[in-house]
Write an enzyme that holds these catalytic residues in place. Structure first.
Site, PDB file in Angstrom:
ATOM      1  N   GLU A  45       8.540   0.707  -0.328  1.00  0.00           N
ATOM      2  CA  GLU A  45       8.159  -0.649  -0.546  1.00  0.00           C
ATOM      3  C   GLU A  45       7.797  -0.896  -2.041  1.00  0.00           C
ATOM      4  O   GLU A  45       6.828  -0.174  -2.398  1.00  0.00           O
ATOM      5  CB  GLU A  45       7.070  -1.100   0.325  1.00  0.00           C
ATOM      6  CG  GLU A  45       7.335  -1.420   1.730  1.00  0.00           C
ATOM      7  CD  GLU A  45       6.164  -1.929   2.455  1.00  0.00           C
ATOM      8  OE1 GLU A  45       5.157  -2.607   1.660  1.00  0.00           O
ATOM      9  OE2 GLU A  45       6.118  -1.819   3.619  1.00  0.00           O
ATOM     10  N   GLU A  77       3.759   1.742   7.789  1.00  0.00           N
ATOM     11  CA  GLU A  77       2.614   2.269   6.999  1.00  0.00           C
ATOM     12  C   GLU A  77       1.572   2.744   8.078  1.00  0.00           C
ATOM     13  O   GLU A  77       0.551   3.335   7.756  1.00  0.00           O
ATOM     14  CB  GLU A  77       2.001   1.383   5.979  1.00  0.00           C
ATOM     15  CG  GLU A  77       2.707   0.793   4.943  1.00  0.00           C
ATOM     16  CD  GLU A  77       2.101  -0.364   4.324  1.00  0.00           C
ATOM     17  OE1 GLU A  77       2.774  -0.587   2.967  1.00  0.00           O
ATOM     18  OE2 GLU A  77       1.294  -1.160   4.737  1.00  0.00           O
TER      19      GLU A  77
END
Length: 869
Positions: free
Chosen positions: A546, A480
């Site tokens: 995710e 991320e």
């Protein structure tokens, strides 16, 4: 499950004397806290040093695993025990700074032989001493950096050599304040960020300080072969199983001359019975890289991911010959395959290819095999096999953890699991967001780690360690968030092209080169319980790296991870302190829909039904949008390396949850499914072959197994597409709770997929499951000529045998025996039906397999039946 045939093409041996030997140092280690030892490494590694009150040490392992082995700390995986272990932030680094000692003997060396000391992983700083001499000129730093030291000058003339290593923790260790990665400063070092705590794990008290990976002594001649690399090129679009057009391979390696004389010889490469040679001259102390010209490889057997073909492996052996003596040799397995990708602007996501074929990504996120780094090839093998059994084709190694070990990649090579490998960066610690729990500012955190040169050196080393594995599919800069700008520039422009050049580099897991979202920004998630319908009606990211949900384990695991007094069922998702400590996330009203919960067994049983439904719907929702809305998805997460109560398909003890089998059914490569948004029945073909003359049967049953209706459709489904077969209902929906069974058959009438749904008109209808009468199942065990065992289960009662769970236990203790693999589990049998399920015990030790094992079978509405295995 379909058996995997792994082909490894082996070598013909050399008729020359090979000098290389390897001695693995995994026993005989002692350890003691450094501040309790008043002398330095030159003394500790001398032959006269007396060891008083040193512990037996676990190497490979960490300080904490050594303390646990010696019963100096309680098991941190149980209850609140972790709170009883001193945290390094409070004690200071000295508390977990330890000396490790071992001694080893060597065979009589020849005049031209050299001896090397190899460390595959030390966390974090280390100095090494041998026979009173310091071995490393510079202090070792970085968790992810191999070291190989020439120790020939330091060897004793006697056979006993004394090795001492002092290991210090990362600096700083970070405060475990409840934030993701604690206060974030753990990321100033090149190490695991999760050890300061995360929302799925509590802090690892020593931050995994120790000699955590393999230590070995290697004996070579004057020339040492390092970091062999085999690149494969597979032009064009290929089909698995066919006679292939040529592929191309390139072989290179580093040669190091450890002697004081110029060395001449021949580098020999063998694949099967084919040999290539390359002359080389290496000056004293020199390191050179030598490369063979690209080799045309006729009729190759290609390596394919799980569900697309067989993951065929070859073996390469490299040796350096001098006057018919082999100075050194290295062997490695490799697969012939090519990776590519492109960005689909219409979908808004990257499409991944293998051997020219599109692959719809079905997989999940991996943390580590064990939070205390008690790693083993056997456990890796079992865990990766579970992913293959779930019909996944990719595992992502998450950036807050580690670079996995070669044995993990060996298992992925074997079972055809592609690997997405993050580097050691996360948005949480490295400054993507403002976070009041972090000690330093966003701007400061975005410059982590402190030593950029060491980070890049570590990346280069890990590339060299892993780049020959065909399963390694892509490198990712971080979770991320990308690495700092200067690091990322070096990775993109120099390091990955120069040291690999065969794989896609993604700068971060939510990069706009992976997805450009039409629903508002790039991202991932959600991570909590969902209405299964949501996966069909609410659009997700076009590639979601995710996406997760709940993950309660079975009741047997709950009893392994906490005391009976703590097994209180949560009320309104408010769990007791022990459950909260183990990171429980709630199920909302999804378990309450079944009516009153009658204790922990009942709660865990019903949680498995929810798990099954959650993860099947999650994958099937993405199937329904294959190539139109999505190019793939990775579940958050597949497993936990600790006794955690969230997001897992199997627990830390390797027992599968209901979610494991729900996902397995949703991810079958040639698959029939019910789209929950409109009751259409869809056939998904994710294989490389057109599926013609398929037959879909749709059957409806009432709660008690009485057939209400049946329809049949015939259709063709082209490769990598899906097609609607028809609607589930031709008239009104049944009342109350009912079942829909979908069966997919080929033109030979063989069943190739089957899927059973329990459906309701309103949530309260789920309570009707409690009205099912007890059933009496008949079970027998069959064993075929190859030694495989099968459970034959019959339901001769007049009631539905719902959600039947199979497990294997020890007859003497009634404890579960793990890992065990079932072809299917949590099955439903209507009256008069039979199921034959393969039971795979091959991952158990021979001693356990030879013991008193029994199969236990328990239906939703019946007591346990036990049968000798």
């Amino acid at each position: 499950m379909k058996t995997k045939f792994i082909i490894i093409l082996t070598l013909f041996g050399f008729n020359v004397f090979a000098q290389k030997q390897e001695i693995v140092l995994n026993t005989g280690w002692k350890a003691k806290r450094a501040n309790e030892v008043p002398v330095d490494g030159t003394v500790i590694s001398s032959p006269d040093f007396e060891f008083y009150d040193w512990m037996d040490a676990v190497v490979p392992g960490t300080v904490l695993t050594t303390l646990l082995h010696n019963e100096k700390v309680p098991d941190p995986f149980f209850g609140l025990n972790n709170e009883l272990i001193p945290d390094i932030y409070e004690t200071g680094a000295e508390y977990y700074t330890f000396w490790f000692h071992n001694n080893f003997a060597l065979p009589v060396l020849k005049s031209n032989q050299q001896v090397w000391l190899k460390f595959r992983g030390i966390n974090y700083s280390a100095n090494i001493f041998l026979n009173g001499n310091r071995v490393n000129q510079d202090t070792h730093e970085s968790m992810f950096l191999r070291e190989k030291y020439l120790i020939t000058p330091f060897l004793n003339s006697s056979k006993n050599n004394n090795l001492a290593v002092i290991v210090e923790p990362p600096n700083p260790v970070g405060k475990a304040n409840g934030g993701q990665g604690g206060d974030g400063t753990i990321a100033r070092s090149i190490t695991q960020q999760y050890t300061a705590g995360w929302d799925w794990i509590c802090p690892i008290r020593d931050r995994n300080t120790g000699i955590w990976d393999k230590v070995a002594i290697e004996i070579t001649g004057s020339i040492d072969i390092r970091d062999p690399f085999i690149r494969t090129r597979v032009p064009g679009k290929r089909i698995s199983g066919e006679n292939q057009e040529p592929a191309f391979i390139s072989i290179s390696a580093d040669l190091i001359n450890a002697s004081k004389k110029t060395q001449k010889g021949i580098l020999v490469a063998n694949i099967g019975d084919t040999k290539w040679t390359l002359p080389a001259t290496v000056k004293p102390g020199e390191k050179i890289t030598v490369s063979f010209p690209e080799i045309k490889f006729d009729h190759p057997k290609l390596w394919w991911p799980n569900g697309m073909g067989e993951p065929v492996l070859y073996q390469l052996e490299l040796s350096f010959e001098q006057d018919e003596i082999i100075s050194d040799k290295e062997s490695l397995n490799f697969g012939i395959r090519q990776t590519d990708s492109y960005f689909d602007k219409i979908v808004g996501a990257r499409v991944f290819l293998i051997n020219g074929q599109k692959i719809f990504i079905k997989g999940g996120n991996w943390i580590a095999s064990d939070a205390l780094l008690r790693l083993s090839p056997e456990r890796y093998e079992a865990e990766v096999y579970m992913h293959a059994q779930m019909n996944m084709n990719m595992i992502r190694i998450w950036g807050g953890s580690m670079t996995e070990r070669p044995e993990f990649y060996d298992a992925c090579d074997k079972y055809g699991l592609l690997v997405w490998q993050d580097l050691w960066v996360s948005g949480d610690c490295n400054g993507r967001w403002y976070d009041p729990k972090k000690k330093e500012s966003q701007v400061r955190r975005q410059a982590y780690p402190d030593n950029h040169s060491l980070f890049l050196k570590s990346v280069i080393d890990q590339i060299k360690m892993l780049r020959n594995h065909p399963s390694l599919y892509l490198w990712c800069g971080g979770n991320e968030f990308p690495p700092s700008r200067d690091i990322n520039q070096q990775l993109e422009e120099k390091i990955f092209p120069g040291y690999d050049g065969t794989r896609y580099y993604l700068n971060e897991s939510t990069s706009d080169s992976l997805l450009r979202n039409t629903i508002g920004g790039n991202g991932d998630g959600p991570y909590s319980i969902q209405n299964p319908l949501r996966f069909f009606v609410t659009r997700s990211y076009p590639f979601n790296p995710e996406l997760g949900s709940v993950g309660m384990p079975n009741v047997e695991t709950m009893r392994k991870m906490m005391a009976e007094k703590d097994l209180h069922v949560p009320k309104n998702d408010r769990a007791n302190r022990v459950w909260q400590y183990h990171k429980y996330i709630g199920y909302g009203d999804h378990i309450k829909r079944f009516g009153e919960i009658k204790g922990i067994e009942d709660f865990c049983k019903k949680a498995q039904l929810v798990n099954y439904e959650q993860y099947r719907a999650l994958q099937e929702g993405f199937n329904a949008g294959m190539w139109n809305l999505y190019t793939g998805m990775l579940v958050w997460k597949n497993q936990n390396p600790w006794t955690s109560l969230r997001g897992q398909f199997y627990d830390v003890f390797l027992d599968q949850t209901g979610g494991f089998y729900g996902y397995q059914h949703g991810a079958v490569p040639l698959h029939v499914q019910l789209n929950l948004n409109d009751s259409s029945v869809c056939v998904v073909n994710q294989t490389l072959f057109n599926a013609n003359n398929l037959v879909v049967e749709m059957q409806l049953f009432d709660l008690h197994g009485n057939k209400l209706s049946q329809q049949q459709f015939q259709l063709d489904v082209a490769t990598n597409t899906y097609k609607i077969a028809g609607k589930l209902f031709s008239g009104e929906k049944p009342k109350g709770l009912y079942f829909a069974r979908l069966i997919l058959k080929n033109e030979q009438e063989k069943v190739i997929d089957e899927n059973l749904y329990w459906l309701t008109n309103k949530d309260s209808d789920m309570q009707q499951l409690e009205t099912l009468k007890p059933v009496s199942l008949q079970v027998r065990i069959e064993k075929n000529k190859q030694g495989k065992k099968y459970a034959i289960i019959n339901n001769n009662s007049d009631e539905t045998a719902f959600f039947v769970r199979l497990k294997v236990s020890d007859k003497r203790t009634n404890e579960l025996v793990l890992p065990v693999f079932f072809e299917d589990n949590y099955i439903t049998l209507f009256h008069g039906e039979q199921k034959k399920i393969e039971i795979d015990l091959s991952h158990l030790s021979q001693e356990i397999r030879a013991g008193n094992l029994q199969l236990e079978i328990e239906a939703w509405n019946s007591p346990v039946i036990k049968k000798d295995l």
